[in-house]
Scaffold this motif. Structure first.
Motif, PDB file in Angstrom:
ATOM      1  N   ALA A  23       0.838  -1.204   0.000  1.00 14.72           N
ATOM      2  CA  ALA A  23       0.000   0.000   0.000  1.00 14.72           C
ATOM      3  C   ALA A  23       0.872   1.253   0.000  1.00 14.72           C
ATOM      4  N   VAL A  24       1.932   1.243   0.807  1.00 13.28           N
ATOM      5  CA  VAL A  24       2.840   2.382   0.857  1.00 13.28           C
ATOM      6  C   VAL A  24       3.532   2.561  -0.487  1.00 13.28           C
ATOM      7  N   ALA A  25       3.917   1.448  -1.111  1.00 13.78           N
ATOM      8  CA  ALA A  25       4.563   1.529  -2.423  1.00 13.78           C
ATOM      9  C   ALA A  25       3.629   2.197  -3.429  1.00 13.78           C
ATOM     10  N   LYS A  26       2.339   1.867  -3.376  1.00 16.18           N
ATOM     11  CA  LYS A  26       1.380   2.520  -4.268  1.00 16.18           C
ATOM     12  C   LYS A  26       1.315   4.013  -3.981  1.00 16.18           C
ATOM     13  N   LEU A  27       1.321   4.359  -2.704  1.00 20.92           N
ATOM     14  CA  LEU A  27       1.258   5.760  -2.319  1.00 20.92           C
ATOM     15  C   LEU A  27       2.447   6.528  -2.896  1.00 20.92           C
ATOM     16  N   PHE A  28       3.645   5.987  -2.765  1.00 16.70           N
ATOM     17  CA  PHE A  28       4.844   6.697  -3.189  1.00 16.70           C
ATOM     18  C   PHE A  28       5.177   6.511  -4.658  1.00 16.70           C
ATOM     19  N   HIS A  29       4.650   5.501  -5.289  1.00 13.19           N
ATOM     20  CA  HIS A  29       4.984   5.263  -6.694  1.00 13.19           C
ATOM     21  C   HIS A  29       3.937   5.819  -7.645  1.00 13.19           C
ATOM     22  N   ILE A  30       2.962   6.547  -7.104  1.00 14.15           N
ATOM     23  CA  ILE A  30       2.009   7.217  -7.980  1.00 14.15           C
ATOM     24  C   ILE A  30       2.797   8.135  -8.905  1.00 14.15           C
ATOM     25  N   ALA A  31       3.620   8.941  -8.338  1.00 23.82           N
ATOM     26  CA  ALA A  31       4.517   9.804  -9.103  1.00 23.82           C
ATOM     27  C   ALA A  31       5.523  10.395  -8.130  1.00 23.82           C
ATOM     28  N   PRO A  32       6.466   9.579  -7.639  1.00 25.96           N
ATOM     29  CA  PRO A  32       7.385  10.075  -6.612  1.00 25.96           C
ATOM     30  C   PRO A  32       8.194  11.284  -7.059  1.00 25.96           C
ATOM     31  N   ARG A  33       8.590  11.308  -8.310  1.00 22.85           N
ATOM     32  CA  ARG A  33       9.351  12.462  -8.787  1.00 22.85           C
ATOM     33  C   ARG A  33       8.484  13.718  -8.774  1.00 22.85           C
ATOM     34  N   GLU A  34       7.207  13.566  -9.102  1.00 26.16           N
ATOM     35  CA  GLU A  34       6.302  14.709  -9.088  1.00 26.16           C
ATOM     36  C   GLU A  34       6.078  15.226  -7.674  1.00 26.16           C
ATOM     37  N   ILE A  35       6.054  14.337  -6.694  1.00 28.80           N
ATOM     38  CA  ILE A  35       5.910  14.752  -5.298  1.00 28.80           C
ATOM     39  C   ILE A  35       7.074  15.669  -4.929  1.00 28.80           C
ATOM     40  N   VAL A  36       8.287  15.242  -5.260  1.00 27.82           N
ATOM     41  CA  VAL A  36       9.485  16.008  -4.919  1.00 27.82           C
ATOM     42  C   VAL A  36       9.564  17.291  -5.750  1.00 27.82           C
TER      43      VAL A  36
END
Length: 169
Positions: A124-137
């Motif tokens: 579940a955490v992987a889904k949260l962070f892999h939605i668009a991790p670069r876009e988050i940053v």
């Protein structure tokens, strides 16, 4: 999946140039309210003490993930933070400051590495962070630049013309 592949999947980096000196940007980043403002698109961040902050990210299926970060190293060239023991999502971040070419301010390089736990929570955490991790940053850096240059972060919410689903009365 090898450890190297997992690390590569959980790491993201982005850069931005801001027309301000390092000292101004460094002090703004370390202000207690800055993190809650620039990361609000991703998590609720609450300053909890000297150089610490509590994070709450909402994930898939109503999941809630919590961790506390602590600035572990801070000097004129960069800021490094890590999560404290017991974090739902262990992570480490490094913000590096470099002079921009042509005396145009400062380059900021932000590298964040997430280490999601295993099992169902990890997925579940992987889904949260892999939605668009670069876009988050990247979004956090863009928001920080806006805050540094104008003192505020632009937003489209709430827009008066968008009330009631966009129907004006």
């Amino acid at each position: 999946m090898s450890t190297t592949e997992a690390e590569a999947d959980a790491a993201t980096a982005a850069s931005i140039t801001i027309g301000k000196p390092v000292s101004d940007l460094r002090s703004l980043w370390l202000r207690p309210d800055t993190q809650s403002r620039i990361w609000s698109h991703f998590a609720e961040v609450t300053p909890s003490g000297d150089q610490t902050a509590d994070w709450v990210a909402h994930g898939p299926a109503g999941g809630e993930y919590r961790w506390r970060t602590r600035v572990s190293e801070s000097d004129t060239d960069g800021i490094r933070w890590t999560t404290e023991e017991g974090a739902d999502v262990p992570n480490v971040g490094v913000l590096t400051f470099r002079p921009a070419p042509g005396d145009r301010g400062t380059e900021l390089h932000l590298d964040v590495r997430f280490d999601p736990p295993g099992g169902a929570i990890g997925q579940a955490v992987a889904k949260l962070f892999h939605i668009a991790p670069r876009e988050i940053v990247r979004t956090a850096l863009y928001r920080f630049r806006a805050l540094a240059l104008t003192g505020e972060i632009p937003t489209t919410a709430p827009q008066p013309a968008a009330r009631n689903g966009g129907v004006d009365r």
